[in-house]
Motif scaffolding. Structure first.
Motif, mmCIF file in Angstrom:
data_model
loop_
_atom_site.group_PDB
_atom_site.id
_atom_site.type_symbol
_atom_site.label_atom_id
_atom_site.label_comp_id
_atom_site.label_asym_id
_atom_site.label_seq_id
_atom_site.Cartn_x
_atom_site.Cartn_y
_atom_site.Cartn_z
ATOM 1 N N LEU A 116 5.198 8.720 -30.825
ATOM 2 C CA LEU A 116 3.959 9.498 -30.792
ATOM 3 C C LEU A 116 2.839 8.795 -31.564
ATOM 4 O O LEU A 116 1.663 8.938 -31.231
ATOM 5 N N SER A 117 3.225 8.042 -32.592
ATOM 6 C CA SER A 117 2.224 7.335 -33.399
ATOM 7 C C SER A 117 1.535 6.230 -32.602
ATOM 8 O O SER A 117 0.457 5.760 -32.990
ATOM 9 N N TYR A 118 2.124 5.797 -31.502
ATOM 10 C CA TYR A 118 1.527 4.771 -30.653
ATOM 11 C C TYR A 118 0.457 5.339 -29.723
ATOM 12 O O TYR A 118 -0.282 4.587 -29.093
ATOM 13 N N MET A 119 0.380 6.667 -29.601
ATOM 14 C CA MET A 119 -0.541 7.305 -28.663
ATOM 15 C C MET A 119 -1.826 7.699 -29.367
ATOM 16 O O MET A 119 -1.867 7.870 -30.587
ATOM 17 N N ASP A 120 -2.887 7.865 -28.574
ATOM 18 C CA ASP A 120 -4.128 8.357 -29.171
ATOM 19 C C ASP A 120 -3.941 9.816 -29.581
ATOM 20 O O ASP A 120 -3.003 10.486 -29.147
ATOM 21 N N GLU A 121 -4.833 10.305 -30.400
ATOM 22 C CA GLU A 121 -4.677 11.631 -31.007
ATOM 23 C C GLU A 121 -4.564 12.743 -29.978
ATOM 24 O O GLU A 121 -3.710 13.636 -30.093
ATOM 25 N N ASP A 122 -5.414 12.708 -28.938
ATOM 26 C CA ASP A 122 -5.400 13.776 -27.927
ATOM 27 C C ASP A 122 -4.104 13.776 -27.137
ATOM 28 O O ASP A 122 -3.498 14.835 -26.912
ATOM 29 N N THR A 123 -3.677 12.589 -26.692
ATOM 30 C CA THR A 123 -2.435 12.494 -25.921
ATOM 31 C C THR A 123 -1.247 12.933 -26.753
ATOM 32 O O THR A 123 -0.383 13.696 -26.286
ATOM 33 N N ALA A 124 -1.183 12.464 -28.001
ATOM 34 C CA ALA A 124 -0.068 12.819 -28.881
ATOM 35 C C ALA A 124 -0.015 14.324 -29.110
ATOM 36 O O ALA A 124 1.066 14.932 -29.116
ATOM 37 N N SER A 125 -1.190 14.950 -29.275
ATOM 38 C CA SER A 125 -1.236 16.402 -29.512
ATOM 39 C C SER A 125 -0.709 17.170 -28.309
ATOM 40 O O SER A 125 0.067 18.123 -28.463
#
Length: 461
Positions: A116-125
């Motif tokens: 999840l840390s590899y994803m941008d904030e919106d996608t991870a959320s």
């Protein structure tokens, strides 16, 4: 070079390995262009870790994202971690959220957090939100990659809105309509949008009769609705009817396969934990198999002991005429087969929604009627066989009546047990072959020896 349809899979893998080992990457790319992404994923599973990463780096971000949607969770994690940051970002952005969730759900929480840390904030959320749902629920299967229209939009504004916002959507063949509060109010097809007058409002031509599923609905019920209505996409709402996501038909095809596999394993007294992965250690395969099979086998042991107690109870009858023993395996086998056949039909009918209300009673009587007809034919055949082998009218009568009674009883038990389990909220597939067979053995032997005791005592054979 021949295309995939003209090559055996092993030969194709061999060629790719040879080309990768000598660094002939242009030749690899030339061969790779002829492959479907599902074939690339299959080949990826076969390669060594070093060659796998080399091959994966040759794919552009669109090809890489398609491959990642097809591989297992562990390989997904391995390939994501081996990518450079720029390509990883593009690949993740190009993947469907529901596919990302499927991969992460098979990993540990620690590994999930890392990916999840590899994803941008919106996608991870959004992915984290989807991970909160049960894996086998509608929420666990849905994606948030969708666009919605509002009722007050005109057709020209709606089309322009889709041009700007739909490129990343899972599908736009059908677009759902919501009000200002996000409540699902309708659905409109792309065809309707194209042929309608530009000044027409969405509310004037949308279909307000939208069939949706709640986010906590079991995936098996979702699959049944897709099959019933031939949907390509279905909206997922919460209890307040707010649109939370969509499920597309490609995900439901996976669900249908999973549910069918699960039911088959359960019906055999096993479980889907026995599906072997390529990287499983031998001891892990054994542990999974033992854990899955042992409970049902232990139940079968106790069932066998009960069957033995039935035989012991009627030992005097058996001693009086040893010929009765000859037909015990036949009666038990026939009863078990008929019971399994009836339960298979019933479990399948329940799974596809055919057994509801009055239909359950109809199904029961149809199966019993089938057992009645089959029992008549089989009892005549077995009765004649008993007469030829023992020259005894009474033995022939006992075996024939017992066969008929056993088959009708087995059909009734095989139909009733799954229905009762369903009523109790238990998966009817667990009314598996071992359970049905054991129950039918006990009832069949009881019928057989009860008849023999009565008739032998009456005619003093």
């Amino acid at each position: 070079m021949a295309n995939l349809q003209e090559l055996e899979q092993e030969e194709l893998i061999k060629q790719l390995i040879e080309l990768l080992e000598i660094g002939a990457y242009e030749a690899v790319r030339a061969l790779d262009e002829k492959l479907h992404y599902a074939d690339r994923a299959e080949i990826m599973e076969e390669l060594s870790e070093e060659l796998r990463q080399t091959y994966f780096e040759l794919l552009d971000f669109e090809e890489a994202s398609e491959v990642l949607e097809e591989v297992g969770s562990e390989l997904f994690s391995e390939l994501i971690e081996g990518m450079d940051e720029e390509k990883r970002s593009k690949v993740i952005d190009n993947m469907s959220q529901d596919d990302i969730v499927d991969k992460l759900s098979g990993l540990t929480e620690e590994k999930q957090e890392e990916l999840l840390s590899y994803m941008d904030e919106d996608t991870a959320s959004e992915v984290e939100t989807l991970l909160e749902y049960e894996e086998d629920s509608a929420g666990g299967r849905m994606t948030k990659d969708y666009v919605t229209l509002t009722t007050e939009m005109t057709i020209d504004i709606a089309i322009e809105y889709l041009r700007q916002n739909a490129p990343g959507a899972e599908t736009i063949y059908y677009v759902f309509v919501t009000d200002e509060a996000g409540i699902l109010t309708g659905v409109i097809s792309l065809r309707q949008l194209i042929v309608a007058s530009p000044e027409t409002k969405i509310s004037e031509i949308m279909n307000e009769n939208v069939i949706s599923v709640y986010d906590d609905e079991d995936q098996e019920e979702v699959a049944r609705l897709f099959s019933k209505y031939d949907f390509m996409v279905m909206p997922v709402v919460d209890k307040e009817e707010k649109l939370k996501g969509i499920i597309t038909v490609d995900d439901i095809l996976d669900v249908i396969e999973e549910e069918a596999t699960e039911d088959i394993y359960k019906f055999a007294g096993s479980s889907d934990l026995e599906i072997y992965e390529e990287d499983d250690a031998s001891w892990l395969r054994v542990v999974r198999s033992v854990r899955s099979r042992l409970p049902w086998l232990i139940i079968t042991i106790f069932g066998g002991l009960l069957s033995g107690s039935v035989v012991a109870r009627y030992q005097g009858t058996l001693d009086a005429n040893a010929a009765l023993a000859m037909f015990m395996p036949l009666l038990a086998g026939m009863g078990g087969n008929v019971g399994t056949q009836s339960s298979t039909i019933t479990v399948r009918s329940i799974a596809v929604g055919y057994v509801e209300g009055k239909e359950a009673v109809r199904t029961f009587f149809l199966e019993v009627a089938t057992g009645f007809a089959v029992g008549l034919v089989c009892s005549v055949i077995v009765g004649l066989a008993a007469m030829l082998t023992n020259s005894s009218t009474v033995i022939s009568l006992i075996v024939g009546i017992a066969m008929f009674s056993n088959i009708v009883t087995a059909a009734a038990i095989g139909t009733l047990v799954p229905m009762i389990f369903k009523k109790l909220g238990v998966d009817p597939a667990v009314a598996s072959a071992p359970f049905i067979s054991t129950t039918v053995d006990i009832t069949g032997l009881t019928i057989y020896f009860s008849l023999a005791t009565v008739l032998i005592g009456k005619w003093m054979i």
